[in-house]
Design a protein around this motif. Sequence first.
Motif, short mmCIF file in Angstrom:
data_model
loop_
_atom_site.label_atom_id
_atom_site.label_comp_id
_atom_site.label_asym_id
_atom_site.label_seq_id
_atom_site.Cartn_x
_atom_site.Cartn_y
_atom_site.Cartn_z
N ASP A 60 0.83 -1.22 0.00
CA ASP A 60 0.00 0.00 0.00
C ASP A 60 0.86 1.27 0.00
OD1 ASP A 60 -2.26 -1.46 -0.07
OD2 ASP A 60 -2.89 -1.09 2.00
N THR A 61 2.06 1.18 0.62
CA THR A 61 2.98 2.33 0.59
C THR A 61 3.47 2.56 -0.83
OG1 THR A 61 3.67 1.91 2.86
CG2 THR A 61 5.18 3.21 1.51
N VAL A 62 3.81 1.46 -1.51
CA VAL A 62 4.25 1.55 -2.91
C VAL A 62 3.14 2.19 -3.75
CG1 VAL A 62 4.82 0.14 -4.95
CG2 VAL A 62 5.86 -0.38 -2.72
N ASP A 63 1.90 1.72 -3.58
CA ASP A 63 0.78 2.28 -4.34
C ASP A 63 0.62 3.77 -4.05
OD1 ASP A 63 0.32 -0.24 -5.25
OD2 ASP A 63 -1.43 -0.62 -3.98
N ALA A 64 0.75 4.13 -2.77
CA ALA A 64 0.56 5.54 -2.38
C ALA A 64 1.63 6.41 -3.02
CB ALA A 64 0.62 5.67 -0.86
N LEU A 65 2.88 5.95 -3.04
CA LEU A 65 3.96 6.75 -3.64
C LEU A 65 3.74 6.86 -5.15
CD1 LEU A 65 6.98 5.37 -1.56
CD2 LEU A 65 5.91 7.62 -1.34
N GLN A 66 3.25 5.78 -5.75
CA GLN A 66 2.98 5.85 -7.19
C GLN A 66 1.86 6.84 -7.48
OE1 GLN A 66 2.77 1.70 -7.81
NE2 GLN A 66 4.82 1.60 -8.73
N ARG A 67 0.78 6.77 -6.69
CA ARG A 67 -0.35 7.69 -6.91
C ARG A 67 0.08 9.14 -6.68
NH1 ARG A 67 -3.35 4.10 -3.93
NH2 ARG A 67 -3.32 5.54 -2.18
N GLY A 71 6.73 7.54 -8.05
CA GLY A 71 7.02 6.10 -8.04
C GLY A 71 7.86 5.62 -9.21
N ALA A 72 8.26 6.52 -10.12
CA ALA A 72 8.90 6.05 -11.37
C ALA A 72 10.22 5.32 -11.10
CB ALA A 72 9.12 7.23 -12.31
N ARG A 73 11.10 5.92 -10.31
CA ARG A 73 12.41 5.30 -10.05
C ARG A 73 12.24 4.05 -9.19
NH1 ARG A 73 17.25 6.40 -7.01
NH2 ARG A 73 16.15 7.85 -5.67
N MET A 74 11.30 4.14 -8.22
CA MET A 74 11.03 2.97 -7.36
C MET A 74 10.58 1.78 -8.21
SD MET A 74 8.21 2.86 -4.32
CE MET A 74 6.91 3.31 -5.47
N ALA A 75 9.75 2.04 -9.24
CA ALA A 75 9.27 0.94 -10.10
C ALA A 75 10.43 0.29 -10.83
CB ALA A 75 8.23 1.47 -11.08
N LYS A 76 11.45 1.10 -11.17
CA LYS A 76 12.60 0.55 -11.92
C LYS A 76 13.61 -0.11 -10.98
CE LYS A 76 13.42 4.17 -14.66
NZ LYS A 76 14.19 5.23 -14.94
N GLU A 77 13.88 0.55 -9.84
CA GLU A 77 15.01 0.10 -9.01
C GLU A 77 14.61 -0.71 -7.79
OE1 GLU A 77 17.48 3.51 -8.08
OE2 GLU A 77 17.44 4.17 -10.17
N GLY A 78 13.33 -0.62 -7.38
CA GLY A 78 12.88 -1.36 -6.18
C GLY A 78 12.92 -2.86 -6.44
N VAL A 105 6.22 -7.26 -0.68
CA VAL A 105 6.78 -5.98 -0.22
C VAL A 105 7.87 -5.57 -1.21
CG1 VAL A 105 6.33 -6.33 2.25
CG2 VAL A 105 8.48 -7.17 1.27
N THR A 106 8.29 -4.30 -1.12
CA THR A 106 9.33 -3.80 -2.03
C THR A 106 10.49 -3.25 -1.21
OG1 THR A 106 7.74 -3.27 -3.75
CG2 THR A 106 9.82 -2.07 -3.84
N VAL A 107 11.70 -3.65 -1.60
CA VAL A 107 12.90 -3.11 -0.95
C VAL A 107 13.32 -1.87 -1.74
CG1 VAL A 107 15.33 -3.55 -0.45
CG2 VAL A 107 13.64 -5.38 -0.14
N TYR A 108 13.24 -0.72 -1.08
CA TYR A 108 13.63 0.56 -1.71
C TYR A 108 13.93 1.49 -0.55
CZ TYR A 108 13.43 4.46 -5.08
OH TYR A 108 13.73 5.54 -5.88
N ARG A 222 19.70 -3.14 0.34
CA ARG A 222 19.13 -1.95 -0.29
C ARG A 222 19.06 -2.13 -1.80
NH1 ARG A 222 17.55 -1.56 3.95
NH2 ARG A 222 17.76 0.09 5.49
N SER A 223 19.91 -3.01 -2.34
CA SER A 223 19.88 -3.30 -3.79
C SER A 223 20.61 -4.63 -3.97
CB SER A 223 20.61 -2.19 -4.56
OG SER A 223 22.00 -2.25 -4.29
N THR A 224 20.77 -5.06 -5.22
CA THR A 224 21.46 -6.34 -5.45
C THR A 224 22.96 -6.21 -5.20
OG1 THR A 224 21.54 -5.75 -7.78
CG2 THR A 224 19.79 -7.26 -7.11
N ALA A 225 23.44 -4.99 -4.99
CA ALA A 225 24.87 -4.80 -4.77
C ALA A 225 25.18 -4.16 -3.41
CB ALA A 225 25.44 -3.91 -5.88
N ARG A 226 24.13 -3.84 -2.65
CA ARG A 226 24.34 -3.15 -1.36
C ARG A 226 23.58 -3.88 -0.26
NH1 ARG A 226 24.45 3.31 -0.87
NH2 ARG A 226 26.46 2.84 -1.84
#
Length: 398
Positions: A60-67, A71-78, A105-108, A222-226
């Motif tokens: 729901d947090t992801v949806d809220a940030l998108q709305r 959310g554009a960068r989160m959609a790519k990098e999350g 859930v999304t890691v971002y 935090r990412s695939t490298a961090r």
Amino acid sequence: MRPNRIDSTHATRVVIIGAGPAGLLLGQLLTSAGIDNIVLEQRTAEHVSARIRAGILESDTVDALQRAGVGARMAKEGLVHHGIELSFNGDRHRIDFQALIGRDVTVYGQTEVTKDLMGARRSAGAVTVYEAEDVELHDFDGSRARVSYRKQGVRHEVHCDFIAGCDGFHGVSRASVPATSKKIFERTYPFSWLGILSDTPPVAGELIYARHERGFALCSMRSTARSRYYVQVPATEKIERWSDSRFWDELRYRLDAPTAEAVVTGPSIEKSIAPLRSFVCEPLRFGRLFLAGDAAHIVPPTGAKGLNLAVSDVLYLAEGLIAHYEHGDAQGLDQYSERCLRRVWKAERFSWWMTSLLHSFPDSDDFSHRIQEAELDYLTHSDSARRALAENYVGLPR
Ligand SMILES: Cc1cc2nc3c(=O)[nH]c(=O)nc-3n(C[C@H](O)[C@H](O)[C@H](O)COP(=O)(O)OP(=O)(O)OC[C@H]3O[C@@H](n4cnc5c(N)ncnc54)[C@H](O)[C@@H]3O)c2cc1C
């Protein structure tokens, strides 16, 4: 200079104190709805955006940030995670969110959420005053509120309809409310989390929550490298006593053997100790002042709820303010505190339960130890128990 002299006076509809995720998201939602607002932040933008904190976003947090249009960068990098793992007694046990409840859930990182919100605020041309010193709240129990602050030696005063106290646990907003008007509920824990961030690949594709007799450990990322790793330490622990190599040794000691073997170590790029606390201030509204996020409540990070709760408070507050300005409808604002608190207390319960389940308590006796083991055994063998964990971790509906 006389201390109370005002050099400059402004007016806006809503003054938001604090440019953390709560304050910036509220600003974004109000600005998008055409409601004039000013954000006052005591630190620099660089300091705020570099603070390493939360990293797990409920769906729901992801949806809220998108709305909200951020959310554009989160959609790519999350990184979308369909479950977590529990490690205890030498084995790993998966809690499969997708299979149990069909959600994830999304890691971002919070740093990235903050940067995205700051970027959107800059693009919209909305006002943020960084390095605002000596912020003071006035007359929020009257018909029109004021907030004063000092910037580069000049004392400013902003007249407003409402104040949103989004200034975190140590902020000035909650502290401005007389003790007789608020009720505090608090539990402190006899341990902290020692966390490090390192540019190494995470040990697993999902988070691993480990219970061990030497204490809790968490393998996060935090990412695939961090990677972000934590170990439980006593509340009195000093960071200077923890070299990187001591940290990696202790982390591996608390994990099951195959996981410990697979940990890739490297120099820490951040290392800090965070105390664990459960805290709620009631109510969340005092006349024209509304508290949101960590200014009103704190959870231990075990359930990954802090940032998500801040977002859900802000959604209720933005809905209430928009209904007030667009339709003269006071219901959302009148019900703000009650609606938030119902969610807050469920998140408090879940975070306290996850903490009790997975940590070593210094005063724990054999009985408490067996209860912890029985809980873990139940989780391992009952779909209903796993479903309850999944439902709370992924986030209860608003
Ligand atoms: C060290 C640490 C680690 C954490 N780790 C996790 C985690 O792993 N998972 C998780 O879910 N949650 C975690 N949290 C919690 C999560 O980060 C918070 O719940 C989240 O930041 C809440 O956002 P907020 O905007 O309400 O408050 P904050 O992010 O605290 O923002 C408040 C802002 O107000 C500003 N401010 C304070 N006082 C004033 C003042 N007097 N005048 C003006 N501005 C002021 C502050 O500088 C800050 O920018 C962690 C918190 C901390 C402190």
